[in-house]
Write a protein that holds these residues in place. Structure first.
Motif, PDB file in Angstrom:
ATOM      1  N   UNK A 257       0.817  -1.210   0.000  1.00 30.28           N
ATOM      2  CA  UNK A 257       0.000   0.000   0.000  1.00 30.28           C
ATOM      3  C   UNK A 257       0.856   1.267   0.000  1.00 30.28           C
ATOM      4  N   UNK A 258       1.813   1.329   0.932  1.00 30.49           N
ATOM      5  CA  UNK A 258       2.808   2.409   0.973  1.00 30.49           C
ATOM      6  C   UNK A 258       2.209   3.810   0.814  1.00 30.49           C
ATOM      7  N   UNK A 259       1.068   4.024   1.428  1.00 32.81           N
ATOM      8  CA  UNK A 259       0.380   5.328   1.433  1.00 32.81           C
ATOM      9  C   UNK A 259      -0.032   5.822   0.047  1.00 32.81           C
ATOM     10  N   UNK A 260       0.065   4.974  -0.969  1.00 31.93           N
ATOM     11  CA  UNK A 260      -0.233   5.391  -2.344  1.00 31.93           C
ATOM     12  C   UNK A 260      -1.563   4.840  -2.861  1.00 31.93           C
ATOM     13  N   UNK A 261      -2.219   3.977  -2.071  1.00 30.92           N
ATOM     14  CA  UNK A 261      -3.495   3.420  -2.516  1.00 30.92           C
ATOM     15  C   UNK A 261      -4.586   4.409  -2.124  1.00 30.92           C
ATOM     16  N   UNK A 262      -4.941   5.275  -3.042  1.00 32.43           N
ATOM     17  CA  UNK A 262      -5.875   6.370  -2.775  1.00 32.43           C
ATOM     18  C   UNK A 262      -7.040   6.335  -3.753  1.00 32.43           C
ATOM     19  N   UNK A 263      -8.094   7.049  -3.399  1.00 32.74           N
ATOM     20  CA  UNK A 263      -9.229   7.187  -4.304  1.00 32.74           C
ATOM     21  C   UNK A 263      -9.944   5.895  -4.605  1.00 32.74           C
ATOM     22  N   UNK A 264     -10.000   4.976  -3.642  1.00 38.26           N
ATOM     23  CA  UNK A 264     -10.693   3.699  -3.834  1.00 38.26           C
ATOM     24  C   UNK A 264     -11.881   3.621  -2.888  1.00 38.26           C
ATOM     25  N   UNK A 265     -13.055   3.385  -3.436  1.00 43.54           N
ATOM     26  CA  UNK A 265     -14.275   3.201  -2.659  1.00 43.54           C
ATOM     27  C   UNK A 265     -14.821   1.804  -2.922  1.00 43.54           C
ATOM     28  N   UNK A 266     -14.766   0.944  -1.913  1.00 49.31           N
ATOM     29  CA  UNK A 266     -15.386  -0.361  -2.030  1.00 49.31           C
ATOM     30  C   UNK A 266     -16.873  -0.258  -1.740  1.00 49.31           C
ATOM     31  N   UNK A 267     -17.697  -0.770  -2.664  1.00 51.87           N
ATOM     32  CA  UNK A 267     -19.149  -0.855  -2.467  1.00 51.87           C
ATOM     33  C   UNK A 267     -19.455  -2.348  -2.410  1.00 51.87           C
ATOM     34  N   UNK A 268     -19.551  -2.865  -1.198  1.00 56.15           N
ATOM     35  CA  UNK A 268     -19.590  -4.306  -0.974  1.00 56.15           C
ATOM     36  C   UNK A 268     -20.964  -4.700  -0.451  1.00 56.15           C
ATOM     37  N   UNK A 269     -21.735  -5.324  -1.315  1.00 53.42           N
ATOM     38  CA  UNK A 269     -23.122  -5.675  -0.985  1.00 53.42           C
ATOM     39  C   UNK A 269     -23.173  -7.126  -0.523  1.00 53.42           C
ATOM     40  N   UNK A 270     -23.785  -7.369   0.644  1.00 52.52           N
ATOM     41  CA  UNK A 270     -23.810  -8.743   1.108  1.00 52.52           C
ATOM     42  C   UNK A 270     -24.640  -8.983   2.339  1.00 52.52           C
ATOM     43  N   UNK A 271     -24.365 -10.134   2.970  1.00 53.62           N
ATOM     44  CA  UNK A 271     -24.938 -10.530   4.260  1.00 53.62           C
ATOM     45  C   UNK A 271     -23.764 -10.995   5.098  1.00 53.62           C
ATOM     46  N   UNK A 272     -23.349 -10.163   6.056  1.00 56.80           N
ATOM     47  CA  UNK A 272     -22.112 -10.437   6.780  1.00 56.80           C
ATOM     48  C   UNK A 272     -22.195  -9.891   8.207  1.00 56.80           C
ATOM     49  N   UNK A 273     -23.082 -10.449   8.983  1.00 60.00           N
ATOM     50  CA  UNK A 273     -23.303 -10.016  10.361  1.00 60.00           C
ATOM     51  C   UNK A 273     -22.022  -9.974  11.198  1.00 60.00           C
ATOM     52  N   UNK A 274     -21.087 -10.941  11.072  1.00 57.36           N
ATOM     53  CA  UNK A 274     -19.906 -10.920  11.944  1.00 57.36           C
ATOM     54  C   UNK A 274     -19.051  -9.668  11.809  1.00 57.36           C
ATOM     55  N   UNK A 275     -19.219  -8.892  10.742  1.00 52.78           N
ATOM     56  CA  UNK A 275     -18.429  -7.686  10.564  1.00 52.78           C
ATOM     57  C   UNK A 275     -18.989  -6.501  11.343  1.00 52.78           C
ATOM     58  N   UNK A 276     -20.147  -6.644  11.943  1.00 54.79           N
ATOM     59  CA  UNK A 276     -20.739  -5.554  12.717  1.00 54.79           C
ATOM     60  C   UNK A 276     -20.216  -5.607  14.144  1.00 54.79           C
ATOM     61  N   UNK A 277     -19.494  -4.560  14.554  1.00 56.63           N
ATOM     62  CA  UNK A 277     -18.792  -4.592  15.821  1.00 56.63           C
ATOM     63  C   UNK A 277     -19.667  -4.665  17.049  1.00 56.63           C
ATOM     64  N   UNK A 278     -20.894  -4.152  16.988  1.00 54.12           N
ATOM     65  CA  UNK A 278     -21.807  -4.177  18.122  1.00 54.12           C
ATOM     66  C   UNK A 278     -22.938  -5.186  17.925  1.00 54.12           C
ATOM     67  N   UNK A 279     -23.572  -5.142  16.764  1.00 57.19           N
ATOM     68  CA  UNK A 279     -24.758  -5.970  16.527  1.00 57.19           C
ATOM     69  C   UNK A 279     -24.447  -7.458  16.562  1.00 57.19           C
ATOM     70  N   UNK A 280     -23.230  -7.850  16.151  1.00 58.41           N
ATOM     71  CA  UNK A 280     -22.881  -9.270  16.132  1.00 58.41           C
ATOM     72  C   UNK A 280     -22.780  -9.856  17.526  1.00 58.41           C
ATOM     73  N   UNK A 281     -22.676  -8.996  18.561  1.00 58.60           N
ATOM     74  CA  UNK A 281     -22.547  -9.465  19.936  1.00 58.60           C
ATOM     75  C   UNK A 281     -23.889  -9.562  20.654  1.00 58.60           C
ATOM     76  N   UNK A 282     -24.959  -9.104  20.007  1.00 59.95           N
ATOM     77  CA  UNK A 282     -26.265  -9.068  20.653  1.00 59.95           C
ATOM     78  C   UNK A 282     -27.064 -10.334  20.374  1.00 59.95           C
TER      79      UNK A 282
END
Length: 368
Positions: A257-282
């Motif tokens: 990456x070396x601070x040069x990976x710029x201007x990138x927007x990931x638009x990631x559509x899915x079903x991925x509850x474990x990635x939710x930092x609060x909701x996945x614990x409830x």
């Protein structure tokens, strides 16, 4: 070696290594639009212990299981393995993943249609067992900034921990959850407007939006005012209720990456509850409580079909998108100051109004 397929007004390049929709080029109103991002490094720049997909980071690919810690990294075998392209009809590319995901054979199908500014993308999991987090991983090139709009969300939420701390920087607060995308908590105590790119200088961040259960069509619109165009991502929210945004804008200081990976927007559509930092614990988690899938469940005796559409159109006004409406085989996009475009779309293809996508054909009918 990449393989290309084309229809009138659209062309895509597919790389079997990593199963990457590497480039999408659309001609709309006599203008060429190529909105997908590509990392600025070569394979020689990538450390030997990095996930293989970092060597060819570009375009759109499937992550499954997404966010899991395993031998294939956070994006799983589909993003890091090899795909075997099989014979298919005009305007269609079909490939089979070498290896299995939780016992499932995975088939990728990309199809185009004349005068449709979209790629119709489906992934078919044949057999397998259990449930897993899944997401498509489109990356939009936004070197000059962007304006983002979304179908209605219940709330926005970050991961349990920042993407970067000691070897880079993250702008958002982790874990946090809020209903207002325009005022998401920042790490320094201020707030960030998720409707704008970038959120700050030199940062690496990830946040997810959870769809309102009443939404009929799930959509994300990325307006690139300088380029005069608009990237669109469409899905069936009954199957994929999460829109995840990855801001990669110079926030990682280490190779490649070396601070040069710029201007990138990931638009990631899915079903991925474990990635939710609060909701996945409830318990119960708020997705399950609302009847929304937090994971994709495999069928040991059948198949699971996941569909997603990405595309782009010319949008010279640069207006923020106020709405996206599907009526039959027509999709109408409206701006907040009156701009409007209506384009062709396979209206029934996403299975809108059904609990999942269209019923796939039997596994015996596929050339495996």
């Amino acid at each position: 070696m990449t393989q290309a397929i084309a229809a009138k007004g659209i062309r895509i390049d597919f790389a079997p290594r990593g199963g990457v929709l590497q480039r999408m080029e659309i001609t709309d109103e006599a203008t060429s639009i190529a909105p997908l991002h590509r990392a600025p490094w070569s394979r020689a720049d990538v450390p030997v212990n990095a996930p293989p997909h970092e060597e060819w980071l570009a375009g759109d690919f499937l992550a499954a299981p997404f966010g899991a810690k395993g031998p294939h990294g956070l994006h799983g075998l589909p993003a890091n393995g090899d795909w075997r392209v099989t014979p298919s009809g005009p305007g269609t590319l079909r490939a089979i993943l070498e290896g299995e995901v939780q016992g499932a054979t995975v088939i990728k199908e990309l199809s185009l249609q004349d005068d449709h500014p979209f790629v119709y993308q489906r992934h078919l999991f044949i057999g397998g067992s259990g449930a897993l987090p899944v997401a498509n991983h489109a990356m939009v090139s936004v070197p000059n900034g962007a304006r983002l709009s979304f179908s209605r969300k219940r709330w926005w939420e970050t991961l349990a921990e920042p993407l970067e701390t000691t070897r880079g920087r993250s702008r958002l607060a982790y874990p946090r959850r809020t209903e207002d995308a325009a005022e998401f908590p920042a790490a320094d105590g201020s707030s960030v407007n998720l409707h704008r790119y970038p959120w700050g200088e030199a940062h690496e961040d990830f946040v997810a939006g959870i769809e309102d259960p009443t939404s009929r069509l799930g959509w994300t619109a990325v307006v690139r005012p300088t380029e005069g165009d608009l990237f669109l991502s469409l899905r069936n929210p009954a199957q994929l209720p999460m829109t995840m945004l990855w801001h990669s804008n110079g926030g990682r200081d280490y190779a490649p990456w070396n601070s040069r990976h710029t201007g990138c927007l990931g638009v990631e559509e899915g079903a991925a509850l474990p990635l939710l930092g609060l909701s996945s614990r409830e318990t119960p988690d708020p997705l399950t409580a609302a009847g929304q899938p937090g994971l994709v469940t495999l069928d040991p005796q059948g198949s699971t079909d996941i569909r997603h559409v990405i595309g782009a159109i010319r949008w010279p006004s640069g207006q923020t998108v106020a709405g996206v409406m599907l009526d039959g085989d027509l999709l109408t996009i409206t701006g907040d100051w009156g701009a409007e475009r209506t384009v062709a779309l396979r209206g029934s293809w996403l299975g809108i109004g059904q609990q999942g996508a269209q019923k796939p054909k039997p596994a015996a009918d596929w050339d495996l």
